[in-house]
Design a protein around this motif. Structure first.
Motif, short mmCIF file in Angstrom:
data_model
loop_
_atom_site.label_atom_id
_atom_site.label_comp_id
_atom_site.label_asym_id
_atom_site.label_seq_id
_atom_site.Cartn_x
_atom_site.Cartn_y
_atom_site.Cartn_z
N PRO A 172 0.81 -1.25 0.10
CA PRO A 172 0.10 -0.08 0.07
C PRO A 172 0.76 1.35 0.03
O PRO A 172 0.26 2.41 -0.65
CB PRO A 172 -0.81 0.00 1.42
N GLU A 173 2.08 1.27 0.63
CA GLU A 173 2.95 2.55 0.53
C GLU A 173 3.27 2.85 -0.97
O GLU A 173 3.69 4.09 -1.07
CB GLU A 173 4.15 2.29 1.59
N HIS A 206 8.00 6.68 -4.10
CA HIS A 206 6.69 5.94 -3.75
C HIS A 206 5.91 7.22 -3.07
O HIS A 206 6.43 7.62 -2.07
CB HIS A 206 6.71 4.83 -3.06
N TYR A 207 4.48 7.28 -3.40
CA TYR A 207 3.84 8.17 -2.81
C TYR A 207 2.42 7.53 -2.46
O TYR A 207 1.76 6.50 -2.90
CB TYR A 207 3.38 9.19 -3.63
N VAL A 208 1.45 8.26 -1.57
CA VAL A 208 0.35 7.57 -1.85
C VAL A 208 -0.63 9.09 -1.59
O VAL A 208 -0.44 10.17 -1.52
CB VAL A 208 -0.10 7.25 -0.20
N ASP A 209 -1.90 8.79 -2.19
CA ASP A 209 -2.94 9.80 -2.17
C ASP A 209 -3.37 10.37 -1.03
O ASP A 209 -3.73 9.72 0.00
CB ASP A 209 -4.27 9.25 -2.98
N ARG A 210 -3.05 11.63 -0.86
CA ARG A 210 -3.55 12.19 0.46
C ARG A 210 -4.93 11.93 0.91
O ARG A 210 -4.96 12.06 2.23
CB ARG A 210 -3.18 13.95 0.38
N ASN A 211 -5.90 12.08 0.06
CA ASN A 211 -6.89 11.92 0.30
C ASN A 211 -7.53 10.42 0.00
O ASN A 211 -8.60 10.02 0.06
CB ASN A 211 -7.92 12.68 -0.26
N GLY A 212 -6.53 9.39 -0.06
CA GLY A 212 -7.14 7.95 -0.39
C GLY A 212 -6.82 7.17 0.82
O GLY A 212 -6.88 7.49 1.85
N PRO A 213 -7.27 5.76 0.19
CA PRO A 213 -7.61 4.97 1.34
C PRO A 213 -6.15 4.55 2.20
O PRO A 213 -6.18 3.68 3.19
CB PRO A 213 -8.05 3.62 0.71
N PHE A 214 -4.95 4.83 1.53
CA PHE A 214 -3.65 4.57 2.09
C PHE A 214 -2.97 5.69 2.90
O PHE A 214 -1.82 5.48 3.25
CB PHE A 214 -2.68 4.09 1.18
N ARG A 215 -3.50 6.65 2.98
CA ARG A 215 -2.94 8.01 3.48
C ARG A 215 -2.42 7.77 4.94
O ARG A 215 -1.52 8.45 5.20
CB ARG A 215 -4.05 9.17 3.56
#
Length: 179
Positions: free
Chosen positions: A97-98, A156-165
């Motif tokens: 997820p990360e 690697h990034y995650v969506d700030r408003n997503g499920p993996f934040r």
């Protein structure tokens, strides 16, 4: 507005400029001589570097560009790079997820093309360019490498408003704080 989640992967031209590439190329050549690296199961014969200081600096510096290309606000998670050598493979896989939104970019190559596949579509990435993709969702990998060397960096990034934040470490949370 379309974003990375609609497209699954995006080719990014001129992700690194010539000066950045020169720094990265020389750094990788010096770093590989230190013999302070790990090996991993996805590409077992390759020296790999997790959370390397210079690459984490570029992870931070490239975040704004990554957000523009993704069409999303992002949190950075970590960087990783491998020094691929003759015979290296990258087993087809999806990421943790990360790595919801990932970028891979060749730092230099020995003149041998080495495409990566995204859902079995083969893509050659030119030095200086990058490929952004949904690492957690899109299966990706490479066939055995036939050249001498080919270091690749992964951001690697995650969506700030997503499920993996929330899938970021505490020391990274501070860097992602909006002031």
């Amino acid at each position: 507005m379309a974003n990375i989640k609609n497209k699954k992967y995006i080719y990014i031209k001129n992700f690194f400029d010539k000066k950045e590439l020169l720094i990265l190329k020389e750094y990788c050549k010096q770093k590989i001589l230190e013999e302070n690296f790990v090996s991993d199961t996805q590409s077992p014969i390759c020296p790999s570097f997790y959370k390397d200081s210079l690459m984490n600096t570029f992870l931070f510096l490239k975040k704004e560009r990554a957000e523009k290309e993704a069409g999303l606000k992002l949190f950075q998670t970590y960087s990783f790079w491998r020094y691929y050598i003759y015979g290296s493979i990258l087993k087809t896989h999806t990421d943790r997820p990360e790595c919801e939104i990932s970028i891979t970019a060749p730092i230099y190559n020995c003149g041998v093309k080495w495409p990566i596949h995204m859902n079995n579509k083969w893509i050659n990435i030119k030095v200086g360019d990058a490929l952004m993709y949904l690492g957690h969702d899109v299966p990706h990998g490479r066939k055995p490498f036939k050249g001498l060397d080919n270091p690749q960096v992964f951001f690697h990034y995650v969506d700030r408003n997503g499920p993996f934040r929330n899938n970021i470490e505490e020391n990274v949370r501070e860097k992602n704080t909006v002031y």
